[in-house]
Enzyme design. Structure first.
Site, PDB file in Angstrom:
ATOM      1  N   HIS A 238      17.968  58.521 -13.024  1.00  0.00           N
ATOM      2  CA  HIS A 238      16.836  58.697 -13.931  1.00  0.00           C
ATOM      3  C   HIS A 238      16.287  57.342 -14.384  1.00  0.00           C
ATOM      4  O   HIS A 238      15.072  57.104 -14.371  1.00  0.00           O
ATOM      5  CB  HIS A 238      17.293  59.538 -15.133  1.00  0.00           C
ATOM      6  CG  HIS A 238      16.202  59.928 -16.056  1.00  0.00           C
ATOM      7  ND1 HIS A 238      16.438  60.434 -17.314  1.00  0.00           N
ATOM      8  CD2 HIS A 238      14.846  59.903 -15.926  1.00  0.00           C
ATOM      9  CE1 HIS A 238      15.292  60.708 -17.910  1.00  0.00           C
ATOM     10  NE2 HIS A 238      14.322  60.385 -17.093  1.00  0.00           N
TER      11      HIS A 238
ATOM     12  N   GLU B 193      14.534  59.485 -24.558  1.00  0.00           N
ATOM     13  CA  GLU B 193      14.078  60.701 -23.875  1.00  0.00           C
ATOM     14  C   GLU B 193      15.208  61.726 -23.790  1.00  0.00           C
ATOM     15  O   GLU B 193      15.008  62.919 -24.060  1.00  0.00           O
ATOM     16  CB  GLU B 193      13.585  60.364 -22.464  1.00  0.00           C
ATOM     17  CG  GLU B 193      13.132  61.596 -21.693  1.00  0.00           C
ATOM     18  CD  GLU B 193      12.847  61.309 -20.226  1.00  0.00           C
ATOM     19  OE1 GLU B 193      12.665  62.286 -19.475  1.00  0.00           O
ATOM     20  OE2 GLU B 193      12.807  60.132 -19.829  1.00  0.00           O
TER      21      GLU B 193
ATOM     22  N   GLU C 237      14.561  55.730 -11.520  1.00  0.00           N
ATOM     23  CA  GLU C 237      13.220  56.306 -11.329  1.00  0.00           C
ATOM     24  C   GLU C 237      12.204  55.598 -12.216  1.00  0.00           C
ATOM     25  O   GLU C 237      11.092  55.278 -11.791  1.00  0.00           O
ATOM     26  CB  GLU C 237      13.259  57.806 -11.640  1.00  0.00           C
ATOM     27  CG  GLU C 237      11.897  58.471 -11.658  1.00  0.00           C
ATOM     28  CD  GLU C 237      11.745  59.434 -12.833  1.00  0.00           C
ATOM     29  OE1 GLU C 237      10.738  59.326 -13.568  1.00  0.00           O
ATOM     30  OE2 GLU C 237      12.629  60.288 -13.029  1.00  0.00           O
ATOM     31  N   HIS C 238      12.573  55.343 -13.465  1.00  0.00           N
ATOM     32  CA  HIS C 238      11.676  54.636 -14.386  1.00  0.00           C
ATOM     33  C   HIS C 238      11.488  53.179 -13.962  1.00  0.00           C
ATOM     34  O   HIS C 238      10.372  52.647 -14.010  1.00  0.00           O
ATOM     35  CB  HIS C 238      12.261  54.662 -15.799  1.00  0.00           C
ATOM     36  CG  HIS C 238      12.054  55.952 -16.526  1.00  0.00           C
ATOM     37  ND1 HIS C 238      11.364  56.037 -17.712  1.00  0.00           N
ATOM     38  CD2 HIS C 238      12.449  57.214 -16.242  1.00  0.00           C
ATOM     39  CE1 HIS C 238      11.352  57.291 -18.130  1.00  0.00           C
ATOM     40  NE2 HIS C 238      12.009  58.024 -17.260  1.00  0.00           N
TER      41      HIS C 238
END
Length: 1021
Positions: free
Chosen positions: A100, A201, A103-104
């Site tokens: 994750h 998040e 991905e950012h």
């Protein structure tokens, strides 16, 4: 974006859409693709398969890259909204959130495009119809779509360089993942805290009890490999991830040998392959990435587990907050026919009021709704309840077991099976404006585990084989239930209950983790953290040089919009808009019924009325029979509340409900008969049925706040500014959430039930109505006949009085609907006075959702276009950096709304006070003119990407029908957008957004905030 576990198994092809060409060509894209031959070499790729897929009106071309082994699928279809995606199988073995965070981070700069955040920069430099990235449990996908060929090449270059050649700078890892930093980065003496976009998040994601439950369900049902961890990141494990681990994960997982490319649309395949080969794949050699996910070893006996969660302050019944479901691990999803059968079977078992589990679990009112399930390498089925009392947990286990026995003994009604097969036919024919994205998402999971994505698209083959199996063995489905459920020892029973100390424990655990990190620091480390914090702040504050990025120009945008021809007429005296479109054998019907005569005390009940009016039964049909007929005859029948702002006056609006349905052409009489029954003879005599629907609706509203908190914040902030926004908040804001909670808590809902027929008499009558129909030219004459018959059937609903809406007939029969002529047709509240208001909702979330709204100008005002561009400019050039990069929120920005309200917002935000200050600073930044005309032009591109978003045939003419916004009005708005200059933005920012210039409202949803509570200017809820 973290996708995480999927909710319960559904028909796999839920979003797949139909047929017609979007721009005509001499030779269609599918026909051109059929000319490829197996074994053909194209730019380093070899064609492996060429398959016509008539179900979806496309040709699938499957290729492999010769050197790296990268897999490629092209879906050639006559659709100008072309899509690209690349996905990697990402299989973490810990819960640090490495896929994750990666991905950012890959989107924060690459070799060819080293500026910070090229992904967000490209949002303002393209006409993309979609740009994003997703982290699922076992893959990461990077999709984009656009209707512009040059834009496609630009975005493809940026995406390829991002995923294969990212910079992966340490500062970007700190910003996007996690870091220790002084609470005030410029104050060495301030406390050290955890910061990071993904860190915040995921704190927000797990504040949603449904997400928490679904994640635990996956982890415990599949405990032997990658599904036992949290791919998105467990908040307290994220700080264990190092920068080196991130880079290593990229080197092993983001390689072409582990990649699957997908393209879709009408652009030539050869150009895609050439660009991908030259810009990326030619620089790699084959590897053997160890990313495969083994099938879960089956258990020899069932298991049970339990998790705790935070109490839900908005739960319909505070004493009933337990969740339980029983989950079964099924078969391999790469067996596409078996997966189809199991998905179909799951729908038979749990979908709609005729399903056995609905009857057994929902109708007895033990709980409020089904609980969640997962989607992984092996398919699974989960069924259970949320919103239960603790003493009912054992009872639910017994009911689930008994229901499975009942299904094995009795099977399913043939009509129920046909209804679901009809649903599949509808889904294949219905067209979507984002078909490519739906297709990419549909095939992703199966293809990720080396299933054949082309076979997955052959829906008709699966249906035919399914029918054959049923014919050969009438107990076919019962045998499946026996095998996969009754005899299945890989069964997990997971329960969840609220813990009053849950949030305190979470806060304490985070503090302990923080202290653990701090205690390990030397004085040198502390100083290094401070200096790195200043360095990051400095980088975040720099004006970025984006000259390396490709871009479109405003001159690349068409100066005019394509017109949508409509014909105006009447049926039974009711105005009708006819729009001939290539709808692929579907008919789309809409009707708007206004609320002008409805007493004020009934208006808050409108959303409830809308949600239940098609689910209570009508005519000779009880609610189960009604639901069955809707599935057999329509693609769904829906009623939704509408508050439509006037295009020229902020204090005028239209209030009403919108009726929406669709059907295959052959079922047109059946669809209108169902509507006739609802108009003429709705049933309001079943209090128990109403109670079930109320509990489900209240639970759904409560569940949605943690994922859509920014929308609730914006709706609330706007409430005091216009009568339109005030009514919208009543219908869809926190007012409605708390109102439905109160109804759900009532022991006797008779008084509510009695209000529904009163509402119906005011709403569902022909005097209050106007209609629209989208259908093929060949079918429109038949539609007209059926529509006239429908109006005759409901003529009894006409009241003996003058029509409430005499103006609408005149207006809708004009070729161009002038918004000013609608004024007498819209409602206004003479008692409404705009005022300043600040509202704070204390909710059990670890993060905030904040908004500030400002009353400005309506759609047709000359300054409206400038305010639209201003919102995009402020988001991209100022607020993104302040709220996300510096503040650590998952998102934030500004936008101009159709109701004349300029809204600032933040999403999953750790610091609302800092964000509210950033809103003000953003206005000052614009007023000081700290931007260029180039920045303005980029903001225009971003606006036009929305304005020119593709519209499905079913939705053509919808804006004219609902809002009265004609093509001429749209064109005038378009021309004002083109004309926006830098000085216009400075002017409108000072005139409308400067403090004291306009009326504004503020709202915050979030955790306890003592500073707000002590401030008398805030209303605390």
């Amino acid at each position: 974006m973290f996708v995480g576990t999927l909710l319960k198994l559904r028909l796999f092809f839920r979003s797949v859409r139909g047929r017609e060409a979007w721009r005509p060509k001499t030779t269609s894209a599918p026909d051109r693709a059929m000319q490829y031959v197996i074994g053909q070499k194209i730019h380093g790729f070899t064609v492996q398969e060429v398959t016509a897929v008539p179900d979806l009106f496309l040709t699938a071309v499957k290729l492999d890259h010769d050197v790296t082994g990268a897999q490629y699928l092209h879906a050639a279809r006559d659709d100008s909204n072309n899509l690209f995606s690349v996905q990697f199988r990402t299989t973490p073995m810990d819960s640090t959130g490495v896929p994750h965070i990666l991905e950012h981070t890959v989107l924060c700069g690459s070799q060819r495009f080293p500026c910070r955040d090229p992904f967000f920069k490209m949002l303002n430099r393209s006409l993309s119809t979609f740009m994003n990235a997703f982290t699922a449990s076992d893959y990461t996908m990077y999709p984009f779509s656009t209707q512009n060929a040059k834009d496609f090449q630009n975005l493809l270059s940026v995406y390829l360089d991002a995923v294969f050649f990212p910079c992966l700078r340490e500062l970007d890892f700190w910003q996007e993942g996690w870091r220790l930093e002084n609470e005030n980065p410029t104050d060495l003496s301030s406390s050290l805290v955890f910061k990071g976009v993904v860190f915040n998040e995921m704190k927000g994601a797990f504040s949603d009890n449904e997400s928490l439950y679904a994640q635990n369900l996956q982890n415990k049902l599949l405990p032997d490999h990658t599904y036992s961890v949290v791919s998105g990141g467990e908040p307290l494990t994220i700080p264990d991830l190092t920068w080196d681990q991130l880079k290593n994960f990229h080197s092993t997982h983001y390689h072409p040998s582990n990649a699957r490319f997908f393209t879709y649309g009408d652009l030539p395949l050869e150009k895609h392959l050439k660009q991908i080969q030259e810009e990326a794949l030619s620089k790699f050699w084959r590897t053997e990435p160890n990313t495969a996910v083994p099938s879960q070893i089956r258990w020899n006996k069932p298991r049970e587990a339990h998790v705790n969660c935070a109490p839900d302050a908005l739960a319909p019944d505070p004493a009933k907050q337990n969740t339980l479901c029983v989950s079964y691990l099924l078969g391999d999803i790469t067996d596409t026919y078996e997966a189809f059968t199991l998905s179909f079977l799951s729908s038979l078992m749990i979908s709609g009021p005729n399903s056995p589990f609905y009857k057994a679990l929902i109708e007895p009112k033990i709980g409020t709704d089904f609980s969640s399930a997962v989607g992984t390498r092996d398919a699974s089925f989960s069924v259970g309840l949320q919103g239960m009392a603790e003493e009912d947990l054992e009872r639910v286990k017994g009911i689930i077991s008994q229901t499975i026995d009942y299904i094995i003994a009795t099977g399913f009604e043939e009509e129920r099976i046909e209804a679901l097969l009809h649903k599949i036919e509808i889904q294949m024919k219905h067209q979507s404006a984002s078909f490519g994205l739906a297709l990419a998402s549909y095939i992703a999971c199966c293809w990720n585990h080396d299933g054949n994505p082309v076979q997955l698209l052959k829906i008709t083959e699966n249906v035919s084989r399914f029918r054959q199996c049923l014919q050969e063995n009438p107990r076919y489905l019962q045998d499946k239930v026996q095998h996969y459920f009754k005899d299945n020892s890989h069964k997990l029973t997971l329960s969840m209950k609220p813990d009053e100390q849950y949030l305190e424990k979470q806060i304490k655990a985070e503090q302990e983790k923080l202290q653990q990190k701090i205690l390990a620091l030397s004085e040198t480390d502390r100083k290094d953290i401070y200096e790195k914090g200043l360095q990051l702040l400095s980088e975040q504050s720099k004006t970025q040089d984006t000259s390396c990025l490709p871009e479109l120009k405003v001159s690349d945008i068409d100066s005019t919009i394509p017109c949508t021809p409509v014909q105006m007429g009447t049926a039974g005296g009711v105005p009708v808009q006819y729009c001939e479109q290539p709808t692929n054998g579907m008919v789309y019907f809409r009707a708007m019924c206004n609320l002008n005569t409805l007493p004020e005390d009934l208006k808050i009940y409108i959303p409830l009325f809308c949600s239940v009016i098609t689910k209570l039964g009508s005519g000779e049909l009880d609610y189960r029979q009604q639901a069955q007929q809707m599935e057999l005859k329509t693609g769904g029948m829906f009623v939704t509340s509408q508050v439509i702002p006037d295009t020229a006056d902020l204090d005028l609006y239209e209030q009403g409900v919108l009726l929406t349905s669709s059907c295959l052409e052959r079922n047109l009489p059946g669809m209108f008969q169902l509507w006739s029954d609802i108009f003429n003879s709705s049933r309001f005599d079943d209090e128990e049925r109403l109670r079930v629907l109320v509990m489900m609706a209240a639970q759904e509203l409560s569940n949605g706040i943690s994922s859509s908190g920014h929308m609730y914040a914006m709706t609330r902030a706007a409430r005091s500014l216009t009568p339109t926004a005030n009514l919208q908040e009543t219908f869809s804001g926190m007012t409605q959430v708390t109102f439905m909670k109160r109804i759900a808590e009532m022991t006797d809902v008779t008084s509510v039930l009695r209000k529904l027929p009163r509402i119906k008499r005011h709403l569902l009558n022909v005097d209050n109505m106007r209609c629209s129909v989208n259908a093929t030219p060949q079918k429109m004459a038949d539609v007209t006949v059926e529509l006239e018959r429908f109006m005759d059937n409901i003529a009894s609903t006409r009241k003996e009085r003058k029509p409430v809406r005499p103006v609408i007939v005149e207006v809708i029969n004009q070729a161009s609907v002038n918004s000013s002529s609608l004024e007498s047709d819209h409602d206004s509240n003479p008692n409404f006075k705009p005022c300043q208001m600040k509202t704070y909702f204390e909710l059990p979330f670890p993060v905030n959702f904040a908004s500030e709204c400002v009353r400005t100008v309506p759609f047709t005002h000359e300054d409206y276009a400038s305010l639209c561009v201003l919102g995009r400019l402020m988001t991209a050039k100022f607020l993104h950096g302040e709220i996300r990069e510096k503040g650590g929120a998952y998102g934030g920005g500004a936008r101009m709304g159709g109701g004349g309200l300029f809204a600032f917002y933040s999403y999953r935000d750790p610091n609302c006070s800092q964000t509210l200050a950033a809103f003000r600073k953003g206005v000052e930044w614009v007023c000081d003119g700290k931007f260029t005309q180039q920045d303005v032009d980029e903001a225009k591109l971003s606006v036009f990407s929305t304005v020119d978003a593709p519209i499905a045939p079913s939705d053509k003419g919808f804006g004219l029908f609902v809002n009265g916004i004609s093509d001429e009005v749209k064109q005038a708005h378009r021309e004002r957008l083109f004309a926006v200059m830098r000085k216009n933005l400075i002017d409108v920012a000072g005139r409308y957004l400067g403090f004291g210039q306009s009326t504004r409202g503020v709202a915050v949803l979030g955790p306890e905030n003592e500073s707000i509570k002590k401030d008398p200017s805030w209303v605390v809820k």
